[in-house]
Structure formats: C-alpha cells, structure tokens
Design an enzyme around this catalytic site. Structure first.
Site, PDB file in Angstrom:
ATOM      1  N   SER A 141       0.891  -1.005   0.100  1.00 11.11           N
ATOM      2  CA  SER A 141       0.151  -0.059  -0.083  1.00 11.11           C
ATOM      3  C   SER A 141       0.858   1.220   0.130  1.00 11.11           C
ATOM      4  O   SER A 141       2.133   1.152   0.434  1.00 11.11           O
ATOM      5  CB  SER A 141      -1.115   0.010   1.279  1.00 11.11           C
ATOM      6  OG  SER A 141      -1.425   1.178   1.486  1.00 11.11           O
ATOM      7  N   TYR A 154      -2.114  -0.743  10.227  1.00 12.89           N
ATOM      8  CA  TYR A 154      -2.115  -0.910   8.932  1.00 12.89           C
ATOM      9  C   TYR A 154      -0.564  -0.369   8.310  1.00 12.89           C
ATOM     10  O   TYR A 154       0.016  -1.280   7.499  1.00 12.89           O
ATOM     11  CB  TYR A 154      -3.199  -0.275   8.231  1.00 12.89           C
ATOM     12  CG  TYR A 154      -3.253  -0.574   6.872  1.00 12.89           C
ATOM     13  CD1 TYR A 154      -3.729  -1.553   6.264  1.00 12.89           C
ATOM     14  CD2 TYR A 154      -3.065   0.571   5.714  1.00 12.89           C
ATOM     15  CE1 TYR A 154      -3.841  -1.830   5.052  1.00 12.89           C
ATOM     16  CE2 TYR A 154      -3.183   0.277   4.409  1.00 12.89           C
ATOM     17  CZ  TYR A 154      -3.708  -0.825   4.111  1.00 12.89           C
ATOM     18  OH  TYR A 154      -3.882  -1.439   2.860  1.00 12.89           O
TER      19      TYR A 154
END
Length: 257
Positions: A141, A154
C-alpha cells in the site's frame, strides 16, 4: 505478457482489487484459484469471471496456518502446478491513533496483512523452489511508503510486508523465483466505501473530505482504479517481468513519486 499455461493463486480474490487481478490474469491465459472467507462472495466472483474449469474458488482464511497451506495445496491438486502467487489478502481492521490503538487491533491488523503473506508464501515455496521458477506478488500500500495518521497498525504491517518482500527476493532469486510488491494508492472499492467513513472520523473529516485528502496528494487528481493495480501485477507475473525483483511498484497516481 501471455500467461497461457500458468497457474495463479490469488488470496482474497473474490472482490475489489483481488477480483480485478483475477480478471486480468485470466484474460491473459492464466488458470486461477481464488480464496476468500465467504462462500457467497466466492460463488459471485466465479459467476462474474465465467472461466469454467479454469477458475476455481476455495474457501480459506489466510490468517489461519492450516487453511493458508491448504489453499496452496489445493491449487496444485487441481491444476498440477503453481506458477504465480498473489498475496492480496489485507486491509485495515480498524482505525485509531497510536494512543488509542488496542492490542487486539494491532494483532489483528498484522495478522491480516503480514502473517497471511508469510503463511501462504512459505507453503508456496515448497512448490516454486524445486521447479526453479515462479512469481510472488504481494499487495502492499501507499501507506507502507507514506503513511497517514490513524493507520499505525496498517502502515506498520505494510512497511513490514515491503521489507519481507525485499528479503524474500534475495533468498529466492538464485532459484528462478521473483518477489515484488505492488503499492496501490487509495482504490475506491466496496471495502473503501464501507470503511472510509471510519477512517475519515479519525482524521476529523467525513467521507468526501477523506477522498479530497487522498486525491489532493496525487498528481492525477483522482483515486487509483482496480484495473490499474491489476496491470502492474500482470507485468510482475509475466515473462517480461522476470528482471524485476525486490521492487515496490507504486500505483498511486504520483502520491509517492
């Protein structure tokens, strides 16, 4: 970038980015096994792909060792081989500042984004290393490169996944296996629209404000599309991508340069 004859396992392949990757790899000739935790989602994905015997769904929770390993074994049982592994399982299981991050949120997020890649990759290497060929693509990501507030767990998981991939590439490269990451920017999938308001709240805004926050950081002025992420995976999974390994390929509209 012809994948005819190749077999790919896509974890979390029944919706969003995973489903877009499935569409693209199958369109270029690959046979597929898709995993996910929901049988209805799996059946819906098979209906959309309409690949007949060349696409199968196997219910699996990639954070559970036995189920992750069984998904790899089922791929080989069904098709006789494994050539491409796409570790797409991931996501934010919650949003909080560091001060408010609970132990459960931290552990669940790392399990979903990092442990799942280890469990599936380790089993896949039992097949890829002896055949001295293979492609491993991990979906990381932009948050693993330039993180936002409220996403500490995350971001930590995606940073770790990038490091894991770079080490893996050095270990398996001499055996004909490549390992790379694709780092998408925000992609407006159904998951994003469902979870976005919660992430927005941590940033002190609403969903439209969250979208403006992300698009304002891009050079393109828009969110990333799932098919754009899938195109990057196709390159890394194909013959022409053989010279790329240990890379973190950003597909984020210029957010990280």
């Amino acid at each position: 970038m012809d994948l005819t004859g190749s077999v790919a396992l896509i974890t979390g392949g029944t919706r969003g980015i995973g489903l877009a990757i499935a569409h693209t790899l199958h369109a270029h000739g690959a046979r597929l096994l898709l995993t996910g935790r929901s049988e209805p989602s799996g059946r819906a994905a098979l209906g959309q792909l309409d690949g007949g015997p060349d696409i199968a769904f196997h219910r699996s929770d990639a954070t559970v060792r036995a189920e992750a390993e069984d998904a790899v074994d089922e791929t080989v049982r069904r098709y006789g081989r494994l050539d491409v592994l796409v570790n797409n399982v991931g996501g934010a299981s919650g949003f909080a500042t560091v001060a408010d991050t609970t132990d459960d949120l931290w552990r669940a997020t790392l399990a979903l984004n990092l442990d799942s890649a280890l469990l599936t990759t380790r089993r896949a290497l039992a097949h890829l290393l002896p055949q001295r060929s293979g492609r491993i693509v991990n979906i990381a990501s932009v948050e693993g490169r330039d993180p936002d507030p409220g996403l500490s767990a995350y971001a930590a998981a995606k940073h770790a996944l990038i490091g894991f991939t770079r080490v893996l590439a050095k270990e398996v490269g001499p055996h004909g296996v490549t390992a790379n990451c694709v780092c998408p920017g925000p992609v407006e999938t159904d998951w994003f629209t469902e979870q976005g308001p919660r992430a927005a709240a941590v940033l002190g805004t609403d969903y439209p404000g969250l979208v403006r926050h992300f698009t304002g950081r891009t050079a393109t002025g828009r969110l990333t599309r799932p098919d754009e992420v899938a195109a990057a995976v196709l390159l890394l999974a194909s013959g022409p991508g053989a010279g790329i390994t240990g890379a973190c390929l950003p597909v984020d509209g210029g957010m990280t340069g």
